[in-house]
Scaffold this motif. Structure first.
Motif, PDB file in Angstrom:
ATOM      1  N   LEU A 190     -52.058-127.434  21.340  1.00  0.00           N
ATOM      2  CA  LEU A 190     -52.969-128.481  21.804  1.00  0.00           C
ATOM      3  C   LEU A 190     -53.003-129.603  20.788  1.00  0.00           C
ATOM      4  CD1 LEU A 190     -53.971-126.147  23.665  1.00  0.00           C
ATOM      5  CD2 LEU A 190     -56.273-127.078  23.396  1.00  0.00           C
ATOM      6  N   TYR A 191     -52.874-130.823  21.277  1.00  0.00           N
ATOM      7  CA  TYR A 191     -53.018-131.998  20.408  1.00  0.00           C
ATOM      8  C   TYR A 191     -54.267-132.741  20.893  1.00  0.00           C
ATOM      9  CZ  TYR A 191     -51.163-135.444  17.094  1.00  0.00           C
ATOM     10  OH  TYR A 191     -50.978-136.269  16.008  1.00  0.00           O
ATOM     11  N   MET A 192     -55.321-132.702  20.059  1.00  0.00           N
ATOM     12  CA  MET A 192     -56.636-133.218  20.446  1.00  0.00           C
ATOM     13  C   MET A 192     -56.939-134.529  19.730  1.00  0.00           C
ATOM     14  SD  MET A 192     -57.484-130.695  22.409  1.00  0.00           S
ATOM     15  CE  MET A 192     -59.166-131.218  22.759  1.00  0.00           C
ATOM     16  N   SER A 224     -56.159-135.673  15.817  1.00  0.00           N
ATOM     17  CA  SER A 224     -55.988-137.048  15.375  1.00  0.00           C
ATOM     18  C   SER A 224     -57.227-137.827  15.789  1.00  0.00           C
ATOM     19  CB  SER A 224     -54.732-137.675  16.001  1.00  0.00           C
ATOM     20  OG  SER A 224     -54.855-137.726  17.409  1.00  0.00           O
ATOM     21  N   HIS A 225     -57.341-139.036  15.319  1.00  0.00           N
ATOM     22  CA  HIS A 225     -58.406-139.998  15.606  1.00  0.00           C
ATOM     23  C   HIS A 225     -59.218-140.378  14.373  1.00  0.00           C
ATOM     24  CE1 HIS A 225     -61.284-142.499  17.613  1.00  0.00           C
ATOM     25  NE2 HIS A 225     -62.294-141.710  17.295  1.00  0.00           N
ATOM     26  N   PRO A 231     -59.089-131.083   6.655  1.00  0.00           N
ATOM     27  CA  PRO A 231     -58.492-129.812   6.225  1.00  0.00           C
ATOM     28  C   PRO A 231     -57.699-129.063   7.292  1.00  0.00           C
ATOM     29  CG  PRO A 231     -60.760-129.973   5.474  1.00  0.00           C
ATOM     30  CD  PRO A 231     -60.538-131.113   6.424  1.00  0.00           C
ATOM     31  N   ILE A 232     -56.954-128.089   6.779  1.00  0.00           N
ATOM     32  CA  ILE A 232     -56.172-127.149   7.570  1.00  0.00           C
ATOM     33  C   ILE A 232     -56.939-125.830   7.619  1.00  0.00           C
ATOM     34  CG2 ILE A 232     -54.128-125.662   7.355  1.00  0.00           C
ATOM     35  CD1 ILE A 232     -52.595-128.144   6.385  1.00  0.00           C
ATOM     36  N   SER A 233     -56.834-125.118   8.740  1.00  0.00           N
ATOM     37  CA  SER A 233     -57.447-123.794   8.863  1.00  0.00           C
ATOM     38  C   SER A 233     -56.422-122.825   9.440  1.00  0.00           C
ATOM     39  CB  SER A 233     -58.683-123.857   9.772  1.00  0.00           C
ATOM     40  OG  SER A 233     -59.186-122.567  10.025  1.00  0.00           O
ATOM     41  N   SER A 242     -55.063-128.011  12.361  1.00  0.00           N
ATOM     42  CA  SER A 242     -55.121-129.169  11.477  1.00  0.00           C
ATOM     43  C   SER A 242     -56.085-130.141  12.150  1.00  0.00           C
ATOM     44  CB  SER A 242     -53.751-129.820  11.301  1.00  0.00           C
ATOM     45  OG  SER A 242     -53.875-131.024  10.570  1.00  0.00           O
ATOM     46  N   TYR A 243     -57.299-130.279  11.595  1.00  0.00           N
ATOM     47  CA  TYR A 243     -58.341-131.044  12.278  1.00  0.00           C
ATOM     48  C   TYR A 243     -58.005-132.528  12.391  1.00  0.00           C
ATOM     49  CZ  TYR A 243     -61.332-126.937  12.256  1.00  0.00           C
ATOM     50  OH  TYR A 243     -61.855-125.687  12.477  1.00  0.00           O
ATOM     51  N   SER A 244     -57.300-133.056  11.399  1.00  0.00           N
ATOM     52  CA  SER A 244     -56.794-134.432  11.505  1.00  0.00           C
ATOM     53  C   SER A 244     -55.568-134.579  10.623  1.00  0.00           C
ATOM     54  CB  SER A 244     -57.841-135.460  11.092  1.00  0.00           C
ATOM     55  OG  SER A 244     -57.267-136.765  11.077  1.00  0.00           O
TER      56      SER A 244
END
Length: 337
Positions: A190-192, A224-225, A231-233, A242-244
């Motif tokens: 998923l790319y959010m 992204s955004h 950070p990475i989880s 990867s939150y961003s």
């Protein structure tokens, strides 16, 4: 056993100054120099993906800016698309807050331009039929399903009669699509397009959504955004967030130098002889956008790999210090490894 590498980058915000740097004397545009230094890394992956945070509306009568936008509007010359393909991009996600900047016609033309360049895409659609087709990539025998969604479109309304133009973050719909896709592929990605701009940590909503999607069958969630790194989880060998990914291409935003900081994330995926798929290695290449004057007084923009550039013994002190600050920032934010 099969092993592949996925490379992913964040926002491709090819803005005005970067476009002017790419303009040639004959009026055409060459974006190849923008990616020249990172092309080897993008090409060496088996699947390379990024977020296209601009549009290709062309210059015809249909190229009309959406007047109701809650922010700046982005468009780019068509020449960017083949340059992205040449640099190594296989897939671009198009669900983001700028996808409606030039209305439905700009969105549709953008997808045509990507098709002409042989770049797969997901997140926006030209028809109901297209919106129901899921992007599945078979990479050396490992099947990867890719879904893309955005939290908003900068207050630009998606036409009521064409809701399928843009994949919005609607939790129940996404959960259904993950579960359906899980039956068909080895890996769900998923790319959010979510989170708050210029924040270095994910907010509660980002964490809730990522956790929910992973629990329901997603393997990889990329974000992204925010325009800066977050950070990475890692959760075992099956789940990664990867939150961003930060900005891969951008001018400086809000006078913040770290809005020109990003990474090429690399994930090694292994499928064993029993058909079990796992994430066996996680790495990243720190990058930043470098804009400088070269011989002849021409200004150029380049996405550069920071480690490689720091090996140059001829770097002036100011530039070396800037790159070291970028590198330290990236390591501090990602907290990985």
């Amino acid at each position: 056993m099969t092993e592949i590498q996925i490379a992913a980058v964040g926002d491709l915000m090819v803005k005005r100054y970067i476009i002017s740097d790419a303009k040639q004397s004959d009026g055409t545009y060459s974006f190849t120099p923008l990616f020249a230094k990172v092309t080897p890394y993008l090409r060496q992956a088996d699947l390379t993906i990024g977020n296209l945070e601009t549009t290709f509306p062309g210059n015809g009568r249909e190229c009309r800016k959406s007047l109701r936008s809650g922010g700046p509007t982005f468009k780019c010359p068509d020449e960017l698309a083949p340059a992205l393909k040449e640099a190594g991009f296989d897939v671009l996600v198009t669900a983001n807050n700028h996808c409606m900047d030039y209305g439905a016609s700009g969105l549709i033309r953008t997808l045509r331009v990507l098709d002409r360049s042989g770049i797969d895409h997901t997140g926006t659609s030209r028809s109901v039929q297209e919106s129901k087709r899921t992007l599945i990539k078979n990479v050396s025998g490992i099947t990867i399903g890719i879904l893309s969604y955005t939290a908003g479109t900068n207050r630009i309304p998606v036409p009521i009669q064409q809701p399928w133009l843009v994949n919005r973050i609607e939790t129940n719909k996404i959960l259904r699509e993950i579960r359906d896709l899980k039956k068909k592929v080895d890996l769900v990605l998923l790319y959010m397009h979510f989170g708050k701009e210029y924040q270095y940590t994910p907010n509660k909503r980002q964490k809730q959504l990522a956790s929910l999607f992973l629990k329901n069958g997603a393997n990889i969630v990329l974000g992204s955004h925010p325009h800066v790194l977050q950070p990475i989880s890692v959760q075992g060998k099956k789940k990664f967030v990867s939150y961003s990914l930060g900005n891969f291409v951008s001018t400086k935003l809000k006078n913040n130098p770290f809005t020109q900081s990003g990474i090429i994330l690399t994930l090694t995926i292994k499928k064993d002889n029993n058909g079990n798929t796992s994430i066996t290695d996680i790495n990243y290449i720190p990058t930043c956008v470098d804009r400088r004057i070269i011989k002849g007084g021409k200004q150029i923009s380049e996405v550069i790999p920071i480690h490689d550039t720091l090996k140059n013994t001829d770097l002036i002190t100011e530039r070396r210090n800037r790159l070291n600050r970028m590198l330290k920032h990236t390591i501090d934010i990602l907290k990985w490894p």
